[in-house]
Enzyme design. Sequence first.
Site, short mmCIF file in Angstrom:
data_model
loop_
_atom_site.label_atom_id
_atom_site.label_comp_id
_atom_site.label_asym_id
_atom_site.label_seq_id
_atom_site.Cartn_x
_atom_site.Cartn_y
_atom_site.Cartn_z
N LYS A 285 -22.41 11.97 -31.22
CA LYS A 285 -23.57 11.65 -30.39
C LYS A 285 -23.06 11.37 -28.97
O LYS A 285 -22.47 10.33 -28.70
CB LYS A 285 -24.32 10.42 -30.90
CG LYS A 285 -25.66 10.27 -30.19
CD LYS A 285 -26.15 8.87 -30.07
CE LYS A 285 -25.53 8.08 -28.97
NZ LYS A 285 -25.80 8.55 -27.60
N GLU B 206 -12.42 2.86 -28.25
CA GLU B 206 -11.83 3.01 -26.91
C GLU B 206 -12.83 2.39 -25.94
O GLU B 206 -13.89 2.96 -25.70
CB GLU B 206 -11.65 4.49 -26.57
CG GLU B 206 -10.72 5.24 -27.50
CD GLU B 206 -9.27 4.87 -27.28
OE1 GLU B 206 -8.96 4.18 -26.29
OE2 GLU B 206 -8.45 5.25 -28.12
N CYS C 53 -12.24 4.77 -17.03
CA CYS C 53 -11.86 3.51 -17.66
C CYS C 53 -10.45 3.08 -17.26
O CYS C 53 -10.10 1.92 -17.41
CB CYS C 53 -11.99 3.63 -19.17
SG CYS C 53 -11.20 5.10 -19.79
N GLU D 234 -16.10 -5.12 -15.11
CA GLU D 234 -15.93 -3.66 -15.00
C GLU D 234 -17.08 -3.11 -14.15
O GLU D 234 -18.21 -3.00 -14.61
CB GLU D 234 -15.92 -3.02 -16.39
CG GLU D 234 -15.47 -1.57 -16.31
CD GLU D 234 -15.43 -0.86 -17.67
OE1 GLU D 234 -16.23 -1.17 -18.54
OE2 GLU D 234 -14.58 0.04 -17.81
#
Length: 503
Positions: free
Chosen positions: A178, A253, A287, A391
Amino acid sequence: MDLTDFGAGAQYIAGRWSRGIGAPFQVVNPADGSVVEEVALASTGQVDEAVAAARAALPEWAGATPGARSEALTRLAGVLTGAAADLARVETAQTGKPVKLSTEFDVPGTIDNTAFFAGAARNLEGRAAGEYSGDHTSYVRREAIGVVGSVSPWNYPLQMAAWKILPAVAAGNTVVLKPAELTPLTSLMFARACTLAGIPDGVVNVVTGDGRTAGEHLVSHPDVAMVSFTGSTAVGRRVAELATATVKRTHLELGGKAPFVVFDDADLDAAVHGAVAASLINGGQDCTAATRAYVQRPLYDAFVAGVAELYAAIRLGDPLDPRTDLGPLVSFTHRDRVAGFVERARGYATVVTGGGSPGKGHDGTDLTRGAYYRPTLITGAAQDSEVVQGEIFGPVLAVLPFDSDDEGLRLANDTPYGLAASAWTGNVHRSLRATREIAAGCVWVNDHIPIISEMPHGGYKSSGYGKDMSQYSLDEYTQVKHVMFDTTAVARKDWHRTVFGDR
Ligand code: NAD
């Protein structure tokens, strides 16, 4: 070969396109707000259908020889190579990333990964068979796990699809992926390419849908044996929770907040250029992007001045223009989120350059219809402030000074994340210490960003666990079975007396 024949819909199940019967959804080009593709999301029933297709395909695919799987992946690399220009164009349209990045990084990286896993499929590893007990011969089998449910993010949609699908199918699993709802198109193209490469129907399925419905349904599905997730730490926690209920193997991850540590003997020019590239790659929506630069006091002022100068010269513009350095961010919502971090930072730190959206691009074109944000350099933020800890996932770099090596390394480790980091120094002892002491899944020395198919990518701490790419990743998509044969043919074995009777 045309992979863009999305045809009747946006679901790819059992080797065929099918139309989603969930909510309608527009894939939007963030460069100008235009609609790239109207799709219909998958219903939970269509997720079930995809899982059923993957389950049905499993016995044949898991039973195929490694050589046969390897050949199929080699053909896949060929199909992807033939479609390289289309893949780059669609990737840029749905994400806004500069076409020079999609053409020179995303697409060739994906093809190289495919070629790598074609080779790796034939290299399953385990201990040598042998008589470890004296009375038995033991060996290990490395077997496929089953149907893998994968969920991927929007920042590198094609590469993330490849990182999830390739090791899984190389090891004999079947997959339902997905992708992020914002960017489903190149994942669908990848699934189509699998069929054109002769990978049997149902081995690779893609359902597009949002996280709460399609995503949660997939990761909690009883017929899914393993969940592989790339995305934010918050969603990763939820995915792990859902997967735990049926004791699925998980591979997570997650987010990052990579430090970039510059010691006072570093090559300043290299560090400045490295910081600009590492913080702005993919608009900072990476990331592993450099987000916190710690610069030892003697180099601090020159480093800030150097980065500010290069940031001011970055060419913002139409991502399809090959001269463009920085396109828009992935969506208007995300651009506003990034801007929020910077606006709040004005209250406690200094915005040296950037901060805000550009009116015009490098060639004078109007950028006000796109989700653009200027490269932004921030100084004077405290270590515990939001721009240093959170982040942001945008073209924003905070720079902080440090004095001793101990302090620099302590600050580098002082966030919950541990995905990637870099150390800049000409001193071998300093670099060895940094690579040992920084708690991250990847530490670069005198560079920051490059990845390679043969080497693992994955986090420490709240950046998750599990490795993408490399042989390590292949191993994670297998389960190890110990097989033990009696070699004595003795009916009454000596060890039985530990349970009943005498010698
Ligand atoms: P996200 O966590 O919002 O979404 C990731 C995926 O999860 C999407 O497909 C989304 O639809 C799905 N999802 C959302 N809620 C869900 C739920 N409740 N159950 C199941 N699935 C759900 O992340 P994003 O905004 O798409 O991507 C950015 C994030 O991804 C950043 O945090 C970034 O660091 C991370 N990322 C990590 C790596 C890595 O290798 N560690 C690589 C790329 C991106």
